[in-house]
Design an enzyme around this catalytic site. Structure first.
Site, PDB file in Angstrom:
ATOM      1  N   ASP A  58       2.678  -2.669  11.800  1.00 46.79           N
ATOM      2  CA  ASP A  58       1.362  -2.381  11.001  1.00 46.79           C
ATOM      3  C   ASP A  58       0.696  -1.570  12.759  1.00 46.79           C
ATOM      4  OD1 ASP A  58       1.019  -4.792  11.996  1.00 46.79           O
ATOM      5  OD2 ASP A  58      -0.861  -4.496  10.526  1.00 46.79           O
ATOM      6  N   HIS A  63       0.886  -0.996   0.051  1.00 48.31           N
ATOM      7  CA  HIS A  63      -0.098   0.000   0.043  1.00 48.31           C
ATOM      8  C   HIS A  63       1.099   1.123   0.120  1.00 48.31           C
ATOM      9  CE1 HIS A  63      -3.136   2.042   2.225  1.00 48.31           C
ATOM     10  NE2 HIS A  63      -3.707   2.582   0.911  1.00 48.31           N
TER      11      HIS A  63
END
Lengths: 214, 214
Positions: B80, B18
């Site tokens: 994350d 991403h």
């Protein structure tokens, strides 16, 4: 009926034939060949292939789905769920197998229900998501503490994803658990019981209520 | 740093790269080849293969995992999740992607968290259990009524298996959602917000807090 001793019951699920042969339980995988029986086989089935397999090897069989007296406004309720709920007056009925079905019976009326994925199916799903989530389930995870390691983070989430939706719909009624993971799950709920043979017991009740079919 | 406009950020997850390229978002599958960049790429990664792929095609890269200042007693917390929680004072942080991570921040301290399977992963699991459970998710299922058909029984269970464990740990704090299913899930919670770019925003904060690394 000539007597309980000669009963053969068969509950065809998504992974196994679950048999009660003269009060002895036995499981066969759906692709296994069932032994020959001289007695009549009373069965229910949620799996068409399993049903076809039974039909191809046994002639004297009775599908109890044709005899169960169970009304509900639920559309598409599996026969296994109907049998599990059969005759229950006020309780939540949880059948924890490859899927976990949760049904509400109130004043002998079926009020609806929901279907969670089975315990082991959820467990295996984590490994599919990431190899970093490949942990054995911790059966002793403390649900009163926010997890502080990945094994507990997964174990806690699996349990809570099953327990909390059930708690959410519960009023004060008893919870009746059955199925392979039913005994383990029942320990997390007060006023609950585990009935290992709920399906077979209720199949017998259906046979008794229709004694013309023996 | 020379300025925000030249930033390239890369969040390597379990299914995609991403990217934020000069404020434009872009996703590539992990087996796709990334375009060449002249600028430095700041990245985080939970997927070793994705990280190796980035390393093999780009030289000027900075792993922000080496720069984040985030303390927790949680063992094995993914980068994350750390980035999602970075700088949050009091909130539940939910990153709803291929897994759904749920973390509690209280007085700027990380209190722990748990990991549910992702929305679509659970949805697909039903078909694996039985073709009779192959239904499209009903986004309009009413969570205040016990389901009376199989499509609703599955849709209700999927939602409740995510919503109820989060509600159970919530006190009164805000819930911050991010990730692909974050916006949809946020609608089921009062006092919640959806921050589409929470990870990129916090990656920028980490870069700014370590301006020596530019």
């Amino acid at each position: 009926m000539d007597g309980v001793l000669e009963l053969i019951l068969c509950d065809i699920g998504n992974t196994t034939f679950h048999l009660l042969i003269n009060e002895n339980e036995k499981r066969y995988l759906l692709n296994e060949k069932l032994p020959a029986f001289n007695e009549k086989v009373y069965y229910i089935s949620v799996n068409d292939k399993g049903q076809d397999s039974l039909k191809s090897t046994h002639n004297d069989i009775v599908n109890l789905e044709n005899y169960i007296d169970f009304e509900t406004s639920y559309k598409g309720m599996g026969i296994d769920r109907k049998v599990a709920c059969y005759g229950i007056i006020d309780a939540i009925v949880v059948d924890a197998g490859s899927a976990i079905t949760v049904d509400i019976m109130s004043n002998s009326e079926h009020k609806g229900g929901f279907i969670l994925p089975g315990f082991k199916k959820i467990e295996n799903l984590y490994t599919q998501i990431s190899s970093k989530l490949d942990f054995d389930f911790n059966t002793k995870v403390n649900l009163d503490k926010i997890p502080l390691c990945t094994q507990d983070a997964i174990s806690y989430a699996i349990l809570q994803s099953i327990i909390e939706p059930i708690k959410n719909i519960r009023e004060k009624q008893q919870i009746i658990f059955t199925g392979g993971d039913g005994e383990f799950l029942s320990k997390y709920f007060e006023n609950s019981i585990y009935k290992k043979d709920l399906i077979f017991e209720n199949m017998k009740r259906i046979i008794n209520a229709n004694n013309c079919i023996a």
